[in-house]
Design a protein around this motif. Sequence first.
Motif, short mmCIF file in Angstrom:
data_model
loop_
_atom_site.label_atom_id
_atom_site.label_comp_id
_atom_site.label_asym_id
_atom_site.label_seq_id
_atom_site.Cartn_x
_atom_site.Cartn_y
_atom_site.Cartn_z
N THR A 15 0.82 -1.22 0.00
CA THR A 15 0.00 0.00 0.00
C THR A 15 0.85 1.27 0.00
O THR A 15 0.31 2.37 -0.07
N ASP A 16 2.18 1.12 0.08
CA ASP A 16 3.07 2.28 -0.03
C ASP A 16 3.08 2.78 -1.47
O ASP A 16 2.66 2.08 -2.38
N THR A 17 3.59 3.98 -1.67
CA THR A 17 3.58 4.60 -3.00
C THR A 17 4.90 4.37 -3.73
O THR A 17 5.90 3.95 -3.13
N LEU A 18 4.87 4.69 -5.01
CA LEU A 18 6.11 4.67 -5.79
C LEU A 18 7.13 5.65 -5.22
O LEU A 18 8.34 5.40 -5.30
N GLU A 19 6.67 6.75 -4.64
CA GLU A 19 7.61 7.69 -4.02
C GLU A 19 8.30 7.03 -2.83
O GLU A 19 9.50 7.24 -2.61
N ASP A 20 7.58 6.23 -2.06
CA ASP A 20 8.20 5.48 -0.95
C ASP A 20 9.25 4.52 -1.49
O ASP A 20 10.34 4.39 -0.94
N LEU A 21 8.92 3.84 -2.58
CA LEU A 21 9.88 2.92 -3.21
C LEU A 21 11.10 3.69 -3.73
O LEU A 21 12.24 3.25 -3.56
N HIS A 22 10.86 4.83 -4.34
CA HIS A 22 11.95 5.70 -4.80
C HIS A 22 12.89 6.05 -3.64
O HIS A 22 14.11 5.95 -3.77
N ASN A 23 12.31 6.43 -2.50
CA ASN A 23 13.12 6.81 -1.34
C ASN A 23 13.97 5.65 -0.83
O ASN A 23 15.13 5.82 -0.49
N VAL A 24 13.39 4.46 -0.79
CA VAL A 24 14.12 3.29 -0.30
C VAL A 24 15.23 2.91 -1.27
O VAL A 24 16.33 2.54 -0.85
N ILE A 25 14.97 3.03 -2.56
CA ILE A 25 16.00 2.70 -3.56
C ILE A 25 17.16 3.69 -3.47
O ILE A 25 18.33 3.28 -3.43
N THR A 26 16.86 4.97 -3.41
CA THR A 26 17.95 5.96 -3.35
C THR A 26 18.78 5.77 -2.09
O THR A 26 20.01 5.82 -2.15
N GLN A 27 18.13 5.53 -0.97
CA GLN A 27 18.87 5.33 0.28
C GLN A 27 19.72 4.06 0.23
O GLN A 27 20.87 4.05 0.67
N SER A 28 19.17 2.99 -0.32
CA SER A 28 19.89 1.71 -0.32
C SER A 28 21.11 1.73 -1.25
O SER A 28 22.04 0.95 -1.05
N PHE A 29 21.09 2.62 -2.25
CA PHE A 29 22.24 2.72 -3.16
C PHE A 29 23.14 3.90 -2.80
O PHE A 29 24.13 4.15 -3.49
N GLY A 30 22.81 4.65 -1.75
CA GLY A 30 23.68 5.72 -1.28
C GLY A 30 23.50 7.05 -1.99
O GLY A 30 24.38 7.90 -1.91
N PHE A 31 22.38 7.25 -2.67
CA PHE A 31 22.10 8.54 -3.29
C PHE A 31 21.43 9.45 -2.28
O PHE A 31 20.79 8.99 -1.33
N ASP A 32 21.52 10.77 -2.51
CA ASP A 32 20.88 11.70 -1.57
C ASP A 32 19.40 11.91 -1.88
O ASP A 32 18.68 12.51 -1.08
N GLY A 33 18.93 11.46 -3.02
CA GLY A 33 17.51 11.58 -3.36
C GLY A 33 17.10 12.94 -3.87
O GLY A 33 15.91 13.21 -4.04
N ALA A 34 18.07 13.82 -4.16
CA ALA A 34 17.76 15.18 -4.56
C ALA A 34 17.56 15.35 -6.06
O ALA A 34 17.21 16.44 -6.51
N GLU A 35 17.79 14.32 -6.84
CA GLU A 35 17.69 14.43 -8.29
C GLU A 35 16.33 13.97 -8.79
O GLU A 35 15.61 13.24 -8.11
N MET A 36 15.99 14.39 -9.99
CA MET A 36 14.75 13.98 -10.63
C MET A 36 14.80 12.48 -10.91
O MET A 36 15.86 11.93 -11.17
N ALA A 37 13.64 11.85 -10.86
CA ALA A 37 13.58 10.40 -11.09
C ALA A 37 12.21 10.04 -11.65
O ALA A 37 11.24 10.77 -11.48
N SER A 38 12.16 8.87 -12.31
CA SER A 38 10.89 8.34 -12.81
C SER A 38 10.93 6.82 -12.78
O SER A 38 11.98 6.22 -12.94
N PHE A 39 9.75 6.26 -12.58
CA PHE A 39 9.54 4.83 -12.79
C PHE A 39 8.83 4.68 -14.13
O PHE A 39 8.08 5.57 -14.54
N TYR A 40 9.04 3.55 -14.77
CA TYR A 40 8.35 3.22 -16.01
C TYR A 40 7.82 1.80 -15.90
O TYR A 40 8.55 0.90 -15.45
N MET A 41 6.60 1.60 -16.32
CA MET A 41 6.09 0.24 -16.41
C MET A 41 6.96 -0.50 -17.41
O MET A 41 7.52 0.10 -18.34
N SER A 42 7.06 -1.82 -17.24
CA SER A 42 7.89 -2.61 -18.14
C SER A 42 7.23 -3.95 -18.41
O SER A 42 6.54 -4.50 -17.56
N ASP A 43 7.50 -4.47 -19.59
CA ASP A 43 7.03 -5.82 -19.91
C ASP A 43 8.15 -6.81 -19.58
O ASP A 43 9.18 -6.44 -19.01
N ASP A 44 7.95 -8.06 -19.93
CA ASP A 44 8.93 -9.09 -19.59
C ASP A 44 10.27 -8.93 -20.31
O ASP A 44 11.28 -9.48 -19.87
#
Length: 173
Positions: free
Chosen positions: A26-55
Amino acid sequence: MIYRFRVILDNDTEDDVFRDLEIRNTDTLEDLHNVITQSFGFDGAEMASFYMSDDQWNQGEEFSLFDLSDGLDDVRLMNETTLDSILDENQTKLIYVYDFFSMWTFFVELAEIVDEIEGVDYPNLMFVHGQIPEQAPEKSFEAEDEFDEFNDFGDDELDFDDYDQMGFDENWN
């Protein structure tokens, strides 16, 4: 429910770089964005996007961190999109791009849906493999075959320095 993701850096080097993480469905894509940036050591201050993807990891619909369209386009935003509204057992893949100047690109795959475990704080970084390089891996963008015709002028190649042969009227205005 808890979504378990594997987030893999699109990396052309020999070393694999990925993170396994858990987050509530039930968390948002923004929550996922925050966890990804933190886990890879980014500060999270840059623009970002998710894209749907097929197989085959083809890029589909965009979910942006901010609406920069000035109301001209219909933009889906990360903070308005819950994970369970776009992902399930059948739709498991996203592409995540962080910092549009460096183009850090990640493949995000929903690996498992499990019950929440009491006492665990979510989001949860479960596993870390590899260190992120100092610079984003370079991308090579190759033109499709259908565009090759634009690169081949043949025998009638134009010489843009010879204005006389182009038929322009110098006093047109």
